[in-house]
Enzyme design. Structure first.
Site, PDB file in Angstrom:
ATOM      1  NE  ARG A 134      -2.385   0.415   3.832  1.00 19.54           N
ATOM      2  CZ  ARG A 134      -3.548  -0.177   3.518  1.00 19.54           C
ATOM      3  NH1 ARG A 134      -3.575  -1.401   3.057  1.00 19.54           N
ATOM      4  NH2 ARG A 134      -4.680   0.449   3.660  1.00 19.54           N
ATOM      5  CB  SER A 147       8.462   6.678  -4.672  1.00 13.25           C
ATOM      6  OG  SER A 147       7.895   6.739  -3.380  1.00 13.25           O
ATOM      7  N   GLY A 153       6.756  -2.040  -4.557  1.00 17.01           N
ATOM      8  CA  GLY A 153       6.884  -1.226  -3.348  1.00 17.01           C
ATOM      9  C   GLY A 153       5.794  -0.171  -3.223  1.00 17.01           C
ATOM     10  CG  HIS A 154       6.200   2.540   0.043  1.00 15.33           C
ATOM     11  ND1 HIS A 154       6.494   3.871   0.033  1.00 15.33           N
ATOM     12  CD2 HIS A 154       7.296   1.905   0.476  1.00 15.33           C
ATOM     13  CE1 HIS A 154       7.728   4.034   0.472  1.00 15.33           C
ATOM     14  NE2 HIS A 154       8.236   2.858   0.751  1.00 15.33           N
ATOM     15  CG  ASN A 155       3.543   6.118  -2.203  1.00 19.33           C
ATOM     16  OD1 ASN A 155       3.744   5.604  -1.101  1.00 19.33           O
ATOM     17  ND2 ASN A 155       2.638   7.055  -2.396  1.00 19.33           N
TER      18      ASN A 155
END
Lengths: 335, 335, 335
Positions: free
Chosen positions: B220, B261, B241-243
């Protein structure tokens, strides 16, 4: 489960006198011990049993010195009485591995056929038409899709998913979270840049004496079978693509991946995080160093390293030159 | 599920006469067959139906020779009667994929809204406020956390975990053991050398026509959403990974990872075991060779290889020199 | 869960006046607010509370200008009233993370001991003799094998499998699909080319304040314990082999693997997809670049890159030469 004298001695911090590979499967009192059992001598009154009993292994304290020749293998520990307590706990723990019975919290289809002594844990789900052999252990929340077949004595740990139509042999161990029979990664590009799923209508066949690690994934064949031959050992988090064949007694370390339709020979050894590209043949006895990427056919018994993988001696020599070059450049400039 | 004449012919070991891409969805008798169906001609008495029927594909035995022109695509097999039996089993297996009904062994929150024709398998757990579209298939022991939304026709295989607040589109396939919405790997170092968890309060949004492989993990977002755009195909054991944002119709092979990211463009192709570092942009149409490590922005349609990844031609030429250097060194010494 | 003023401001698109690290744990009305709370000022009638209240953070609208000095940290947003609604939803979502009660659909052994405020979700299975500390949260279909011990406040997300005899500390987070305590990958080759399983009778010990990522696998020790020390953060899809030790406050990124019996020191940082070979010592403070392969002992605070891993500066310089060599070869030929 059998334990060797060597394993037991290490566990108890003792020494073995005799053949360290001698195996036992349970603990007994010295006056009742039989073959394949371990017993202990703590009370000197029982010493005479030491020279007559049938146990394969006897635990003795280090202060004790036998007065007659002894047939069983001896394990010498500081205090035989304390040691036996520890050993009993160990065997007790191992024994709980052999579970029996069917949890009423499991969902077992009426049309599934279960052999004798099968264990089915809570929240397991066995689909229509499954055939499960004698003494198979199916732990908590395992899923067997329709028509899955399992041989005898196989252990399937919690959370394993086996998709419909797959076949697992006898004496296998499948660790938690492994997925067997998920769709192969097959998509046909369309003229508009999209991808269309190619139906994956094959299955996975895992032969006898195979071990499959936790969270490892084996995709079903597009057509026919993805084949894991007898005695193969797959570590954790491995990816086996669709229509791959892994030859007998090949060992693959964690996080390696084999892309679709490649054939790995017999008795190969793949290190951790190895990648094998699709549609190639890795010959029998090939050994591949960790993190290598194999992109072409190999010859029998080659030892490979690098991406793309080459002879390991060449790789290490070339890498030695590679890492010296910055220093050499500096010397040249100084000159 | 539709199957093409080509797929069926391969499955049966036959040959196609006509357009091999013609698709059928079920089996019929020759006297009743309609469009999008396959039928067979085994009994010569029925031959006249061959010239008049509406089926898109007809199975015939190789000894049979048509006396008139034939409209449907033909698949020629050794024995049409045997072949149809095999084909019926295949369609039957595929049909069982379309499951219906809600198992009483599932736990479905009173506040969850389920569409028409939704399947909920045993031991599935659907949390508060979930919204599940028509014909979605939720297999055994899937977990949908609170407020999860699923579009229509999506298939979620056993053991998938979708954390609270995540959104999945329509016509997606999520394979066994995949995890969507786990916390991003975000920790702030403290002056005393420890790490403090940064709250991960975003979600994951997966758009339509996406396929997510077995045991793949999508974290998330710390805040906002990790985005998987329409038509993306993720293989097994992938880490997102996140974002992260993955652009439309991008295909990523098994065991690859994209760090936090980073943005992957549209129509990219990532080989197996590729790593993409955090906070970079991979441009549309980038192709990345297996095991490569991408550590900087890329330009559209580049083809990259190596760690750090460079133009693939440069990499292969440089690697050719790399692996010849040990032999050349020897020659120099001999001189 | 606490949120900092900085996090809240970013979430709401506002600005912080005061210390951005100030943390609050819940929302209150301005006339009732206490320490560690956030409140809001929307109605001008309540302005006097702004100068007297005990809240640590107050939300205000940007058009509002305080007439007196203000003690709490301020977050300035476009519309404080709208913002508080969004914030309430956020805290509500976070609150649902603190679940309570024991689902009647769970299977909890009579001999398991559960602390106060423990949550046990549906289809969880807690084995014989387990000890679970206060406020532990055990989600849907978690499996705790016999004699597993869990400290206090630990969160175990859906589908986690913890094998018998493993020990988990307090204040840990274990994400979905993680497997702890699966058998180490230990097989002894036999003279006939087969492999014999070595019994894996150890366990895994995970200390306090540890986070373990989704689908990560930690194998049990052959004998003794695989050790994850306090404060370790493991990302997703990581492999930790048998008898490995990971030192305190070490951080390992996704898809890395550590082979059997290696010891990773304290305060190390491993990038993604790193491999560490077996039986080596990685010293305290070692930093390893993504995709590197560490094959020998390291010195404290080294920064390494490549396979086999070398000093990162040397690696990048050598790689710069490596990738220029094809172009230089061409120049030499042209000369």
């Amino acid at each position: 489960m059998n334990l060797s004298a060597k394993i037991i001695a290490e566990y108890l911090g003792g020494n073995v006198i005799g053949n360290p590979d001698t195996e036992v499967s349970s603990v007994a009192r010295i006056e009742q011990a039989k073959a394949k059992q371990i017993c202990f001598l703590a009370n000197p009154k029982y010493e005479h049993y030491l020279y007559t009993n049938k146990a394969d292994v006897v635990l003795i304290s280090q202060k004790f010195v036998p007065r007659e020749p002894v047939a069983p293998v001896l394990i010498v520990v500081e205090d035989a009485y304390q040691a036996i307590t520890i050993l009993l706990e160990l065997f007790n723990t191992l024994k709980t591995k052999n579970k029996r019975g069917r949890s009423f919290r499991a969902k077992v289809s009426w049309t599934a056929k279960l052999g004798k002594g099968v264990y089915v844990g809570p929240f397991a789900h066995i689909g229509k038409g499954c055939e499960v052999g004698d003494r198979v252990q199916i732990y908590t929340r395992v899923y067997l899709g329709e028509q899955v077949k399992i041989g005898t004595n196989t252990i399937i740990y919690p959370g394993v998913t086996i998709y419909p139509g797959c076949v697992i042999g006898s004496d296998c161990v499948i660790h938690a979270g492994a997925v067997i029979g998920s769709d192969g990664f097959g998509f046909a590009p369309t003229p508009d840049g999209l991808y269309k799923k190619i139906p994956q209508i094959g299955n996975v066949v895992v032969e006898d004496h195979t071990e499959i690690g936790a969270n490892t994934v084996i995709d079903r064949a597009t057509m026919g079978s993805t084949l894991i031959h007898t005695g193969v050992k797959l570590d954790n988090l491995i990816q086996i693509g669709h229509n791959v064949e892994v030859g007998a007694n090949t060992v693959i370390a964690a996080q390696s991946g084999v892309a679709g339709s490649s054939k790995i020979g017999k008795n190969c050894q793949l290190g951790g995080q190895v990648g094998v590209t699709g549609h190639i043949k890795v010959a029998d006895g090939t050994r591949i160093g960790a993190q290598s990427g194999v992109s072409g056919h190999t010859k029998p018994n080659e030892i490979l390293m690098g991406t793309p993988a080459i002879d390991y001696r060449t790789y290490y020599k070339a890498y030695a030159i590679f890492k010296q070059q910055p220093a050499q450049k500096c010397k040249e400039i100084v000159k």
